[in-house]
Motif scaffolding. Structure first.
Motif, PDB file in Angstrom:
ATOM      1  N   GLY A   4       0.835  -1.197   0.000  1.00 10.93           N
ATOM      2  CA  GLY A   4       0.000   0.000   0.000  1.00 10.93           C
ATOM      3  C   GLY A   4       0.867   1.243   0.000  1.00 10.93           C
ATOM      4  O   GLY A   4       2.101   1.173  -0.080  1.00 10.93           O
ATOM      5  N   VAL A   5       0.232   2.385   0.071  1.00 14.94           N
ATOM      6  CA  VAL A   5       0.933   3.668   0.098  1.00 14.94           C
ATOM      7  C   VAL A   5       0.350   4.519   1.214  1.00 14.94           C
ATOM      8  O   VAL A   5      -0.877   4.640   1.334  1.00 14.94           O
ATOM      9  N   VAL A   6       1.221   5.078   2.049  1.00 16.23           N
ATOM     10  CA  VAL A   6       0.798   5.989   3.108  1.00 16.23           C
ATOM     11  C   VAL A   6       0.979   7.420   2.604  1.00 16.23           C
ATOM     12  O   VAL A   6       2.070   7.778   2.143  1.00 16.23           O
ATOM     13  N   CYS A   7      -0.083   8.220   2.671  1.00 16.08           N
ATOM     14  CA  CYS A   7      -0.036   9.605   2.198  1.00 16.08           C
ATOM     15  C   CYS A   7      -0.274  10.567   3.370  1.00 16.08           C
ATOM     16  O   CYS A   7      -1.052  10.269   4.274  1.00 16.08           O
ATOM     17  N   PHE A   8       0.379  11.708   3.324  1.00 16.13           N
ATOM     18  CA  PHE A   8       0.134  12.757   4.310  1.00 16.13           C
ATOM     19  C   PHE A   8      -0.014  14.073   3.561  1.00 16.13           C
ATOM     20  O   PHE A   8       0.847  14.442   2.764  1.00 16.13           O
ATOM     21  N   ALA A   9      -1.118  14.764   3.808  1.00 18.20           N
ATOM     22  CA  ALA A   9      -1.406  15.993   3.069  1.00 18.20           C
ATOM     23  C   ALA A   9      -1.596  17.168   4.016  1.00 18.20           C
ATOM     24  O   ALA A   9      -2.093  17.014   5.129  1.00 18.20           O
ATOM     25  N   GLN A  10      -1.181  18.341   3.566  1.00 19.62           N
ATOM     26  CA  GLN A  10      -1.389  19.564   4.334  1.00 19.62           C
ATOM     27  C   GLN A  10      -2.024  20.622   3.448  1.00 19.62           C
ATOM     28  O   GLN A  10      -1.628  20.802   2.296  1.00 19.62           O
ATOM     29  N   VAL A  11      -3.034  21.284   3.990  1.00 19.01           N
ATOM     30  CA  VAL A  11      -3.708  22.352   3.257  1.00 19.01           C
ATOM     31  C   VAL A  11      -2.840  23.599   3.245  1.00 19.01           C
ATOM     32  O   VAL A  11      -2.283  23.996   4.265  1.00 19.01           O
ATOM     33  N   LEU A  12      -2.717  24.212   2.085  1.00 19.55           N
ATOM     34  CA  LEU A  12      -1.963  25.460   1.947  1.00 19.55           C
ATOM     35  C   LEU A  12      -2.932  26.599   1.677  1.00 19.55           C
ATOM     36  O   LEU A  12      -2.889  27.257   0.650  1.00 19.55           O
ATOM     37  N   GLN A  13      -3.819  26.823   2.631  1.00 21.72           N
ATOM     38  CA  GLN A  13      -4.867  27.833   2.465  1.00 21.72           C
ATOM     39  C   GLN A  13      -4.274  29.234   2.352  1.00 21.72           C
ATOM     40  O   GLN A  13      -4.670  30.035   1.524  1.00 21.72           O
ATOM     41  N   ALA A  14      -3.289  29.538   3.209  1.00 27.41           N
ATOM     42  CA  ALA A  14      -2.747  30.903   3.246  1.00 27.41           C
ATOM     43  C   ALA A  14      -2.108  31.295   1.922  1.00 27.41           C
ATOM     44  O   ALA A  14      -2.128  32.439   1.525  1.00 27.41           O
ATOM     45  N   ALA A  15      -1.566  30.312   1.205  1.00 28.04           N
ATOM     46  CA  ALA A  15      -0.869  30.618  -0.034  1.00 28.04           C
ATOM     47  C   ALA A  15      -1.820  31.082  -1.129  1.00 28.04           C
ATOM     48  O   ALA A  15      -1.399  31.658  -2.106  1.00 28.04           O
ATOM     49  N   GLN A  16      -3.133  30.852  -0.960  1.00 26.52           N
ATOM     50  CA  GLN A  16      -4.090  31.194  -2.010  1.00 26.52           C
ATOM     51  C   GLN A  16      -4.633  32.608  -1.853  1.00 26.52           C
ATOM     52  O   GLN A  16      -5.312  33.105  -2.726  1.00 26.52           O
ATOM     53  N   LYS A  17      -4.357  33.247  -0.736  1.00 29.61           N
ATOM     54  CA  LYS A  17      -4.955  34.547  -0.479  1.00 29.61           C
ATOM     55  C   LYS A  17      -4.114  35.657  -1.116  1.00 29.61           C
ATOM     56  O   LYS A  17      -2.928  35.770  -0.837  1.00 29.61           O
ATOM     57  N   LEU A  31       4.466  22.125  17.812  1.00 29.61           N
ATOM     58  CA  LEU A  31       4.946  23.394  17.265  1.00 29.61           C
ATOM     59  C   LEU A  31       3.959  23.950  16.245  1.00 29.61           C
ATOM     60  O   LEU A  31       3.598  25.130  16.272  1.00 29.61           O
ATOM     61  N   MET A  32       3.506  23.087  15.346  1.00 29.80           N
ATOM     62  CA  MET A  32       2.578  23.528  14.308  1.00 29.80           C
ATOM     63  C   MET A  32       1.239  23.939  14.904  1.00 29.80           C
ATOM     64  O   MET A  32       0.645  24.947  14.502  1.00 29.80           O
ATOM     65  N   ASP A  33       0.757  23.169  15.884  1.00 29.20           N
ATOM     66  CA  ASP A  33      -0.518  23.511  16.525  1.00 29.20           C
ATOM     67  C   ASP A  33      -0.435  24.866  17.213  1.00 29.20           C
ATOM     68  O   ASP A  33      -1.352  25.691  17.095  1.00 29.20           O
ATOM     69  N   TYR A  34       0.656  25.106  17.933  1.00 30.73           N
ATOM     70  CA  TYR A  34       0.772  26.373  18.655  1.00 30.73           C
ATOM     71  C   TYR A  34       0.849  27.535  17.683  1.00 30.73           C
ATOM     72  O   TYR A  34       0.168  28.552  17.864  1.00 30.73           O
ATOM     73  N   TRP A  35       1.667  27.415  16.655  1.00 31.69           N
ATOM     74  CA  TRP A  35       1.796  28.508  15.697  1.00 31.69           C
ATOM     75  C   TRP A  35       0.480  28.775  14.985  1.00 31.69           C
ATOM     76  O   TRP A  35       0.125  29.931  14.739  1.00 31.69           O
ATOM     77  N   ASN A  36      -0.250  27.731  14.636  1.00 30.23           N
ATOM     78  CA  ASN A  36      -1.547  27.924  13.976  1.00 30.23           C
ATOM     79  C   ASN A  36      -2.521  28.681  14.866  1.00 30.23           C
ATOM     80  O   ASN A  36      -3.326  29.489  14.392  1.00 30.23           O
ATOM     81  N   LEU A  37      -2.459  28.419  16.180  1.00 35.43           N
ATOM     82  CA  LEU A  37      -3.351  29.091  17.116  1.00 35.43           C
ATOM     83  C   LEU A  37      -2.900  30.524  17.405  1.00 35.43           C
ATOM     84  O   LEU A  37      -3.721  31.443  17.476  1.00 35.43           O
ATOM     85  N   ALA A  38      -1.593  30.715  17.573  1.00 31.94           N
ATOM     86  CA  ALA A  38      -1.080  32.014  18.014  1.00 31.94           C
ATOM     87  C   ALA A  38      -0.913  33.013  16.883  1.00 31.94           C
ATOM     88  O   ALA A  38      -0.929  34.224  17.125  1.00 31.94           O
ATOM     89  N   ASP A  39      -0.764  32.536  15.645  1.00 32.93           N
ATOM     90  CA  ASP A  39      -0.501  33.446  14.530  1.00 32.93           C
ATOM     91  C   ASP A  39      -1.673  34.362  14.226  1.00 32.93           C
ATOM     92  O   ASP A  39      -1.491  35.488  13.770  1.00 32.93           O
ATOM     93  N   CYS A  43       6.247  34.102   5.732  1.00 30.66           N
ATOM     94  CA  CYS A  43       6.909  33.352   6.803  1.00 30.66           C
ATOM     95  C   CYS A  43       6.024  32.197   7.276  1.00 30.66           C
ATOM     96  O   CYS A  43       6.503  31.081   7.487  1.00 30.66           O
ATOM     97  N   VAL A  44       4.732  32.468   7.427  1.00 28.55           N
ATOM     98  CA  VAL A  44       3.794  31.430   7.868  1.00 28.55           C
ATOM     99  C   VAL A  44       3.738  30.307   6.844  1.00 28.55           C
ATOM    100  O   VAL A  44       3.754  29.113   7.193  1.00 28.55           O
ATOM    101  N   LYS A  45       3.669  30.662   5.555  1.00 34.57           N
ATOM    102  CA  LYS A  45       3.621  29.651   4.495  1.00 34.57           C
ATOM    103  C   LYS A  45       4.890  28.800   4.518  1.00 34.57           C
ATOM    104  O   LYS A  45       4.835  27.567   4.440  1.00 34.57           O
TER     105      LYS A  45
END
Length: 329
Positions: free
Chosen positions: A82-95, A158-166, A105-107
């Motif tokens: 099988g194949v294990v995939c991990f995806a992340q949304v790049l919402q900020a990059a579209q604005k 780290l990612m959770d904190y930055w997402n909340l604090a940014d 910096c956030v992106k």
């Protein structure tokens, strides 16, 4: 898995997404790219280069950018199953307005976190598969899994904190939450947690006590965020408690909300340190030879989740007696 963030952005609920084909949720061009990448990953044992895909959004709005990493999942004989995939949304990059230095910096930071997490998922998947076979390498492989999971948790924190604090002005989700179920899921996760040596975080000399009634006022918010809140409070209590108990209680409050209390009989917090326990990267003992592991983000995440939900969090503690955290939602 299909979390609340991508569900909200795409307009596709988790119940509709889980079990369906990912290609059916992508743009036509991205579906073709995905199929080629899956075939390439299945032919190799190492993680492939990340690819960018476009996820269709509800209502005809602009597609959502995804960065996806893949790695082959192997059986004990080294055959790809099988194949294990991990995806992340790049919402900020579209604005369009996200062209200033802060958003760049956030992106960039999000990309770095993704690049750190992706190989860790591959390491964990491969080592877990190999450790299922009886061999002299079983114990070292399980240690690899434990170590990689610990690093993954640090990166995730780290990612959770930055997402909340940014973005202090972001709004929390407003989903109905079955709090007793949320507590049970959190406690199961905490009881299975291990430290950097692969030993359970919960010591044999520590009892966990739950006092959670089956009927509570309905709470609306972000299930993932409130799950993080509970997890970090309980894990913090387990980390600093060598004997006695860790008690979590939930009760209806006078304001038609709930009060969550996490109490332990651990080492406590000194008076001078209490005022900074919710600051990021803070620990009472910051020395390299400190006894307790961690980077000091758990309680900072708790504070940000409480703020996002318009609640309050207070702490009472006595050195060598224990600590009590009280969250009102």
């Amino acid at each position: 898995e299909w979390n609340h963030c991508v569900g909200r952005l795409s307009g596709v609920a988790r119940e509709a997404a889980v079990g369906s084909k990912l290609a059916d949720l992508l743009s036509e061009a991205s579906a073709s790219v995905l199929q080629d990448a899956l075939r390439a990953s299945a032919d190799g044992a190492v993680a492939g280069c990340p690819i960018q895909l476009r996820l269709r959004a509800a209502g005809g709005t602009d597609p959502i950018g995804l960065v996806v990493s893949m790695t082959a999942q192997l059986d004990g004989a080294g055959k790809a199953v099988g194949v294990v995939c991990f995806a992340q949304v790049l919402q900020a990059a579209q604005k369009p307005e996200a062209a200033d230095g802060k958003h760049i910096c956030v992106k960039t930071r999000g990309m770095v976190m993704h690049e750190l997490r992706s190989p860790l998922h591959g390491i964990i998947g491969l080592a877990t598969t190999l450790s299922q076979d009886e061999s002299p390498m079983q114990r070292p492989l399980r240690l690899i899994v434990t170590t990689a999971e610990r690093v993954l948790e640090l990166v995730t924190n780290l990612m959770d904190y930055w997402n909340l604090a940014d973005d202090p002005n972001q709004e929390a989700l407003c989903d109905p939450i079955d709090f007793p179920t949320l507590v049970n899921e959190c406690m199961t996760r905490c009881e299975q947690a291990k430290d950097k040596r692969g030993k359970p975080m919960k010591k044999d000399s520590v009892n966990i006590v739950r006092e959670v009634p089956s009927k509570l006022p309905m709470i609306y918010g972000d299930p993932q965020g409130l799950g993080q809140l509970l997890y970090h409070l309980v894990m913090n209590a387990l980390k600093f408690t060598q004997q006695g108990q860790v008690r979590i209680s939930v009760a209806a409050s006078s304001t038609n909300g709930i009060d969550v209390v996490v109490e332990d009989t651990g080492i406590g917090i000194s008076k001078g340190s209490i005022k900074r326990v919710f600051e990021p990267f803070q620990q009472e003992d910051p020395s390299e030879s400190r006894r307790y592991e961690g980077i000091g983000l758990g309680l900072a995440i708790v504070s940000e989740v409480v703020r996002l939900h318009g609640g309050t969090v207070n702490v009472n503690s006595q050195p060598d007696k224990g600590t009590t955290f009280i969250v009102s939602l």
